[in-house]
Design an enzyme around this catalytic site. Structure first.
Site, mmCIF file in Angstrom:
data_model
loop_
_atom_site.group_PDB
_atom_site.id
_atom_site.type_symbol
_atom_site.label_atom_id
_atom_site.label_comp_id
_atom_site.label_asym_id
_atom_site.label_seq_id
_atom_site.Cartn_x
_atom_site.Cartn_y
_atom_site.Cartn_z
ATOM 1 N N LEU A 355 0.835 -1.211 0.000
ATOM 2 C CA LEU A 355 0.000 0.000 0.000
ATOM 3 C C LEU A 355 0.860 1.247 0.000
ATOM 4 O O LEU A 355 0.467 2.287 -0.516
ATOM 5 C CB LEU A 355 -0.891 0.019 1.240
ATOM 6 C CG LEU A 355 -2.010 -1.007 1.322
ATOM 7 C CD1 LEU A 355 -2.650 -0.958 2.689
ATOM 8 C CD2 LEU A 355 -3.052 -0.741 0.251
ATOM 9 N N GLY A 356 2.016 1.160 0.629
ATOM 10 C CA GLY A 356 2.869 2.333 0.676
ATOM 11 C C GLY A 356 4.097 2.070 1.513
ATOM 12 O O GLY A 356 4.215 1.037 2.175
ATOM 13 N N GLY A 358 6.209 3.888 4.429
ATOM 14 C CA GLY A 358 6.205 5.010 5.351
ATOM 15 C C GLY A 358 7.572 5.226 5.950
ATOM 16 O O GLY A 358 8.553 4.608 5.543
ATOM 17 N N GLY A 359 7.628 6.130 6.910
ATOM 18 C CA GLY A 359 8.892 6.426 7.561
ATOM 19 C C GLY A 359 9.508 5.211 8.223
ATOM 20 O O GLY A 359 10.724 5.094 8.321
ATOM 21 N N GLY A 361 8.561 1.769 7.621
ATOM 22 C CA GLY A 361 8.511 0.466 6.974
ATOM 23 C C GLY A 361 7.409 0.391 5.948
ATOM 24 O O GLY A 361 6.690 1.355 5.707
ATOM 25 N N VAL A 363 3.914 -0.933 4.208
ATOM 26 C CA VAL A 363 2.561 -1.280 4.644
ATOM 27 C C VAL A 363 1.898 -2.112 3.553
ATOM 28 O O VAL A 363 1.916 -1.742 2.386
ATOM 29 C CB VAL A 363 1.716 -0.016 4.895
ATOM 30 C CG1 VAL A 363 0.361 -0.391 5.468
ATOM 31 C CG2 VAL A 363 2.438 0.918 5.838
ATOM 32 N N LYS A 378 1.741 -3.332 8.856
ATOM 33 C CA LYS A 378 2.950 -2.532 8.727
ATOM 34 C C LYS A 378 4.125 -3.344 9.252
ATOM 35 O O LYS A 378 4.079 -3.851 10.371
ATOM 36 C CB LYS A 378 2.770 -1.263 9.547
ATOM 37 C CG LYS A 378 3.912 -0.322 9.422
ATOM 38 C CD LYS A 378 3.510 1.001 9.992
ATOM 39 C CE LYS A 378 4.324 2.095 9.357
ATOM 40 N NZ LYS A 378 3.954 3.400 9.794
ATOM 41 N N ASP A 473 2.960 12.716 15.495
ATOM 42 C CA ASP A 473 3.243 12.717 14.057
ATOM 43 C C ASP A 473 1.988 13.060 13.260
ATOM 44 O O ASP A 473 1.612 12.353 12.329
ATOM 45 C CB ASP A 473 3.820 11.360 13.638
ATOM 46 C CG ASP A 473 4.685 11.484 12.381
ATOM 47 O OD1 ASP A 473 5.000 12.631 11.986
ATOM 48 O OD2 ASP A 473 5.041 10.449 11.792
#
Ligand SMILES: *[C@@H]1O[C@H](CO)[C@@H](O)[C@H](O)[C@H]1NC(C)=O
Ligand SMILES: *[C@@H]1O[C@H](CO)[C@@H](O)[C@H](O)[C@H]1NC(C)=O
Ligand SMILES: *[C@@H]1O[C@H](CO)[C@@H](O)[C@H](O)[C@H]1NC(C)=O
Ligand SMILES: *[C@@H]1O[C@H](CO)[C@@H](O)[C@H](O)[C@H]1NC(C)=O
Ligand SMILES: *[C@@H]1O[C@H](CO)[C@@H](O)[C@H](O)[C@H]1NC(C)=O
Ligand SMILES: *[C@@H]1O[C@H](CO)[C@@H](O)[C@H](O)[C@H]1NC(C)=O
Ligand SMILES: CC(=O)N[C@H]1CO[C@H](CO)[C@@H](O)[C@@H]1O
Length: 664
Positions: A355-356, A358-359, A361, A363, A378, A473
């Site tokens: 899915l993406g 991130g900072g 790891g 997902v 994640k 965050d």
């Protein structure tokens, strides 16, 4: 003249009397299973082929209602008092993700056969934020509640409660029954999937309401009720009323069934015949096929060779699915996911399911094998074992947060050098995609709604939950959008918790550049005002459709906050509005959001409003803040807001540690 009036009245009375039955029939019914029974159903509620009343199935965040279709007269027609009544039903509640029971089910007596405007999940499909607690609801309920909702002062996540017009129970007790054999109360687990029976009995003369619970394995109704409340229901009921059930689902798969139901007005409800109740569907693993027992002698010989192959296979598989599990994790049992399940859910962490990134790891999207619940997993890598215990404890606490604008953390799994966090799946991804990448943009109405959602989530985290949670965050890429484009705050990877009235510990400075409050960068203390600062930047981001730091922009526009301040000072704040909105926005709301953005992102933490006030401004409950006076109170310069980031022109996009646990 008077005589004619009297005559007409008399005739009218006579006419009316002809249509009102002289004696109202006392409603009474007994359903050992619901096959062919006429029930008024809505939402998820349905009667299965074998006669179970299924109140909720596997669809997340929906509700179901089932009512006896005919109205019931509870009042004595001559004096208006509520008569005695009695009801009993057998139910079974399941939950396939052991972390969370669903919201449970409620037996309800209500003025109508449905609850228009009700909300699922926390309001159990009966009430919503505006009408919960309102005495004009005229709703009496007995809840079987499997979620501890602090909003309603729930005593635990496994209780029975009497609710009058309000989900804050008048009286509640942990699920248990009085065992006449053992002469003591025995605990029960409501969402164990075992069948249980509930009796609700009201004595109209004594004005007493009793609620009794028991597993169907005990031979008779316990002699001592679980709840006994002295209450005159005449004060709460209207006439007529409807009787039935309400249920709702949360993010998890929580099938909920009623197997049989008996009700009697003005008397004792007929006991249900347990042996005639329909069978529940099998929820556990399937039994072994018969071939195993039939073909056994034949395959006996080849078994030896097969077993060698199998042992090799098992060893390989064991390594593949190895997890790290320590003693201290036992108490978190329900929050642990099996690595194997996550592996299959994500098709082996296949790139197609990504899915993406991130900072912390990657997902992945997944579907849990047995329950078919959609999840996001994640994968966070970590090398040190130090601090993991505290980190997991915090994850488990965060998993208990329940708010409609927060992405639920369902649980975790630990492997050597790796931690997996399991969240609700959010169909429409993160907000930043819509703000910065996609050709489709969001309307102002949608944006304003999302802003309000995030503000309400933050208020819950800061003030309304049992501990103070500082998210640390807040940014548009951590605001997720569900199927209906509702904003939900996600990624609690960095969140810190501490007790109300306590002092936050000093931690490593983590977060994302452009959203970091200056005092946090200096002291490392994560107060709620740190989130307020980031929320201010987030507001500007959503209104202006720009990232907080844009190295490509012209000199004076690099920092979004500075740019908005200078536009404000020159009286042209609306020039900063996202051009993609093409002037289709509410000027008043836009000004409010921009002003609030500046107010929240001031460098002095004391000057920032608290989230309660922010929500008040956004909901229009508090008049708009007065920004110009703020400027004149200070030195009168734009530098009042100060540079919140002073480390050069092209900072890295994130200065976060590689893993939160590393800094703990
Ligand atoms: C079920 O009850 C409702 C309300 O009394 C009635 O209108 C409807 O006709 C009934 N349906 C059947 C199939 O009996
Ligand atoms: C209704 O109230 C009247 C007067 O108080 C009483 O005589 C009668 O028994 C009551 N009816 C029932 C069904 O309890
Ligand atoms: C809450 O429910 C009431 C009654 O069902 C309805 O009139 C009202 O519009 C609902 N409010 C919201 C905010 O949905
Ligand atoms: C309760 O509901 C009624 C009718 O929906 C409404 O007029 C009234 O203002 C509500 N009262 C409160 C305290 O919200
Ligand atoms: C039963 O549950 C209550 C509340 O959860 C708990 O305090 C009590 O210790 C339990 N009793 C037993 C025998 O497990
Ligand atoms: C409620 O329970 C008590 C025993 O604890 C009993 O004396 C009373 O009659 C019961 N009332 C009803 C309405 O069943
Ligand atoms: C605006 C947008 O992309 N909405 C989508 C959100 O997700 C649902 C379900 O996946 C889609 O149907 C919408 O089109």
């Amino acid at each position: 003249m008077w005589q004619t009036m009297f005559f007409f009245k008399y005739m009218l009375l006579l006419l009316l009397c002809r249509f009102v039955p002289s004696q109202l029939e006392d409603v009474s019914f007994t359903y050992n299973g619901f096959q062919g029974v006429n029930m008024s159903l809505d939402g998820l509620a349905q009667i299965t082929d074998n006669g179970l009343l299924m109140l909720a199935n596997t669809t997340p965040v929906q509700m179901g209602h089932a009512f006896h279709p005919q109205p019931v007269h509870f009042r004595n027609s001559s004096n208006g008092n509520v008569l005695s009544f009695s009801t009993t039903f057998v139910f079974a509640l399941f939950s396939e993700i052991p972390t969370l029971g669903g919201p449970g089910i409620v037996f309800v007596i209500a003025p109508s056969r449905g609850f228009p405007g009700a909300i699922s999940t926390s309001y159990m499909g009966i009430f919503n934020t505006t009408n919960n607690g309102n005495s004009s609801n005229h709703v009496i309920g007995v809840e079987l509640d499997t979620f501890q909702n602090t909003q309603f002062d729930d005593i635990d996540d496994n209780h029975v409660g009497i609710d009058i017009n309000d989900l804050r129970s008048v009286k509640a007790a942990s699920a248990s029954y009085f065992s006449d054999q053992e002469n003591r109360y025995v605990n029960l687990s409501l969402y164990s999937g075992h069948t249980m029976q509930l009796w609700v009995e009201y004595d109209g003369t004594e004005k007493q309401l009793n609620v009794t619970l028991a597993p169907t394995t005990v031979p008779a109704k316990p002699t001592i009720p679980l709840l006994s409340l002295n209450i005159d229901l005449s004060r709460y009921m209207v006439d007529p009323m409807f009787v039935g059930f309400s249920s709702s689902t949360s993010a998890t798969k929580t099938p909920q069934y009623v197997l049989g139901w008996s009700f009697k007005m003005n008397g004792q409800a007929k006991e249900l015949s347990l042996s005639q109740l329909p069978k529940l569907p099998r929820m556990g693993p399937k039994t072994r096929p018969r071939i195993f027992s039939i073909g056994f002698p034949v395959i006996g010989a080849s078994l030896f060779f097969m077993s060698i192959v199998i042992i090799q296979f098992i060893v390989a598989r064991k390594n593949k699915f190895a997890e790290v599990r320590e003693d201290w994790e036992l108490e978190y049992g329900p929050h642990r996911f099996k690595y194997k399940d996550l592996y299959f859910a994500t098709k082996g962490f296949h790139d197609k399911e990504l899915l993406g990134i991130g900072g912390f790891g990657k997902v992945y999207k997944g579907v849990l094998p047995t329950s078919k619940v959609e999840i996001a997993v994640k994968r966070v890598s970590h090398d040190s074992t130090q601090g993991v215990k505290e980190f997991v404890a915090e994850i488990v606490s965060i998993g208990k947060l329940q708010h409609q604008n927060i992405v639920t953390l369902l649980g975790y799994c630990r492997r050597k050098g790796e931690l997996l966090l399991v969240y609700d799946f959010m169909a429409n991804g993160s907000l930043d995609k819509f703000l910065f990448h996609q050709s489709t943009t969001l309307s102002w109405k949608q944006r304003f709604q999302i802003i309000k959602s995030v503000a309400s989530a933050l208020l819950y985290l800061h003030e309304e939950w049992e501990q103070v949670v500082v998210h640390r965050d807040i940014k548009s890429s951590n605001v997720m959008l569900d199927r209906e484009m509702n904003g939900r705050l996600g990624d609690f990877g960095l969140a810190k918790l501490y007790d109300h009235g306590g002092d936050p510990e000093t931690t490593h400075v983590v977060g994302t550049f452009g959203y970091l409050a200056p005092e946090f960068a200096r002291t490392g203390k994560a107060n709620p005002s740190v989130d307020v600062f980031a929320f201010g930047v987030f507001l500007l981001e959503v209104a202006c459709g720009r990232r907080p730091i844009d190295p490509q922009a012209s000199e004076e526009c690099i920092e979004l906050v500075d740019w908005v301040i200078s536009s404000w000072n020159s009286g042209k704040i609306l020039e900063t509005v996202d051009p993609k909105l093409e002037m289709t926005y509410e000027v008043e709301e836009m000004e409010l959001v921009l002003k609030l953005g500046l107010l929240c992102s001031q460098s002095d933490p004391i000057a920032r409003p608290c989230m309660r006030h922010v929500v008040g401004y956004l909901e229009g409950e508090i008049p708009q803040p007065d920004l110009p006076s703020l400027i004149s109170e200070s030195t009168g310069e734009a530098s009042f807001w100060g540079p919140y980031c002073s480390s050069g022109k092209t900072p890295p996009s994130s200065i976060a540690d590689s893993l939160p646990s590393g800094g703990r």
